[in-house]
Design an enzyme around this catalytic site. Structure first.
Site, short mmCIF file in Angstrom:
data_model
loop_
_atom_site.label_atom_id
_atom_site.label_comp_id
_atom_site.label_asym_id
_atom_site.label_seq_id
_atom_site.Cartn_x
_atom_site.Cartn_y
_atom_site.Cartn_z
N ASP A 112 45.04 40.81 45.31
CA ASP A 112 44.60 41.89 44.44
C ASP A 112 45.37 41.76 43.12
O ASP A 112 46.59 41.59 43.13
CB ASP A 112 44.87 43.24 45.09
N ILE A 113 44.66 41.81 41.98
CA ILE A 113 45.33 41.76 40.69
C ILE A 113 45.97 43.11 40.41
O ILE A 113 45.30 44.15 40.46
CB ILE A 113 44.33 41.40 39.57
N GLU B 41 38.54 43.26 41.63
CA GLU B 41 39.68 42.37 41.38
C GLU B 41 40.29 41.85 42.67
O GLU B 41 41.42 41.36 42.68
CB GLU B 41 40.75 43.10 40.56
#
Length: 312
Positions: free
Chosen positions: A187-188, A231
């Site tokens: 996950d960004i 994301e």
């Protein structure tokens, strides 16, 4: 004699230009096809539409990890059939498989090679593969069709639909063969802030660079990288235990942190959080394994982000 109006002439010119452009594209596709090896395309089975190229003089088809063409189905023997290539001729022979090998519904005798012709339907267990000789334009067509169906248009990696299909198949194979198997969910960090501060174009830029960086340097031949949504990304790691998976995830984390995400002359500080989960004897379903990795990802976020957590 029929006279064309100016409008008709104008439209004709446009159509001519389109036809010329289409011909150029077709010529490129034909040239590309000439460079392709013969291939077997999965018509029935998972992942449907996938092309297996006959790139070596001898290739084993089977369920085992060591096979050159791995078919993830319990009806396929570990060493099911053997493909041989001599110049432009391709043959196939059954290796004494449990459920047999057939060509166009005619069952092969074990260890007796039979030549393959264009569009022959090869049945291995319950799976069916279509044979196309080297240089066939249809090989490109199937490649384009498969790419469009399985690829995320923004990041040009696999999409969620393909991930779910491949993940289930890989999980079942690892479970049946008692081999190592892990997944990583990425996950960004603070991605919403990127969109809110710099705009959605900047967000798209980060997603594309993020995927390209992982795909270019951290994905092995049989690994599967996909965009799960927004994301969030997932990485399927066959024949990989949790320790090795965590090492891969950590190498990705450090690479992302160090990478210069330069957008419109400004560097965007990007980091990522990851959750790693390994298939164990206690895990009975692919959903359970995925939830374990997702929980580990949540723990990475709770602990301050920009870190890797292994599910316990």
């Amino acid at each position: 004699m029929i006279c064309a109006s100016d409008d008709d002439a104008s439209n004709f010119g446009e159509k001519t230009a389109v036809l010329k452009a289409d011909q150029v594209t077709l010529n490129k596709e034909i040239q590309k096809a000439k460079e392709q090896d013969a291939c077997l395309i999965i018509i029935r089975g998972t992942p449907q539409g996938h092309r297996h190229f006959v790139s070596k003089d001898e290739m084993v088809i089977g369920r085992d990890d060591t096979a050159d063409i791995v078919l993830n189905d319990q009806s396929v023997s570990r060493r099911h059939a053997l493909i041989k290539r001599v110049k432009n001729q391709v043959t196939i022979e059954d290796c004494g498989s449990s459920n047999g090998t057939s060509i166009n519904d005619k069952r092969l005798e074990p260890n007796k090679p039979v030549s393959l012709s264009k569009e022959d339907m090869v049945k291995a267990g319950n799976m069916i593969l279509k044979f196309l000789p080297a240089g066939e334009l249809e090989i490109i067509f199937y490649g384009n069709l498969g790419s469009a169906a399985h690829t995320d248009p923004l990041t040009q990696i696999y999409n969620k639909g393909y991930f779910l299909e491949a993940y289930e198949a890989e999980f079942k194979r690892a479970k049946a063969l008692h081999t190592d198997f892990s997944i990583v969910i990425f996950d960004i960090d603070f991605f919403k802030k990127v969109n809110d501060t710099h705009g959605h174009d900047a967000g798209d830029f980060v997603l594309k660079e993020f995927a390209a960086l992982i795909k270019g340097s951290h994905v092995r031949e049989k690994d599967i990288l996909a965009r799960y949504g927004g994301e969030e990304f997932v990485l399927i790691l066959p024949n990989t235990n949790a320790k090795k998976a965590a090492e891969i995830a950590e190498s990705i984390r450090t690479a992302i942190e160090a990478y210069p995400f330069i957008y419109e002359g400004k560097r965007l500080p990007i980091t990522s959080s990851s959750g790693v989960a390994e298939l164990t004897a206690q895990i009975e379903s692919s959903q359970t394994l995925f939830k374990s990795a997702d929980k580990a990802l949540y723990q990475s976020k709770q602990a301050g982000r920009n870190r890797v957590t292994i599910a316990t």
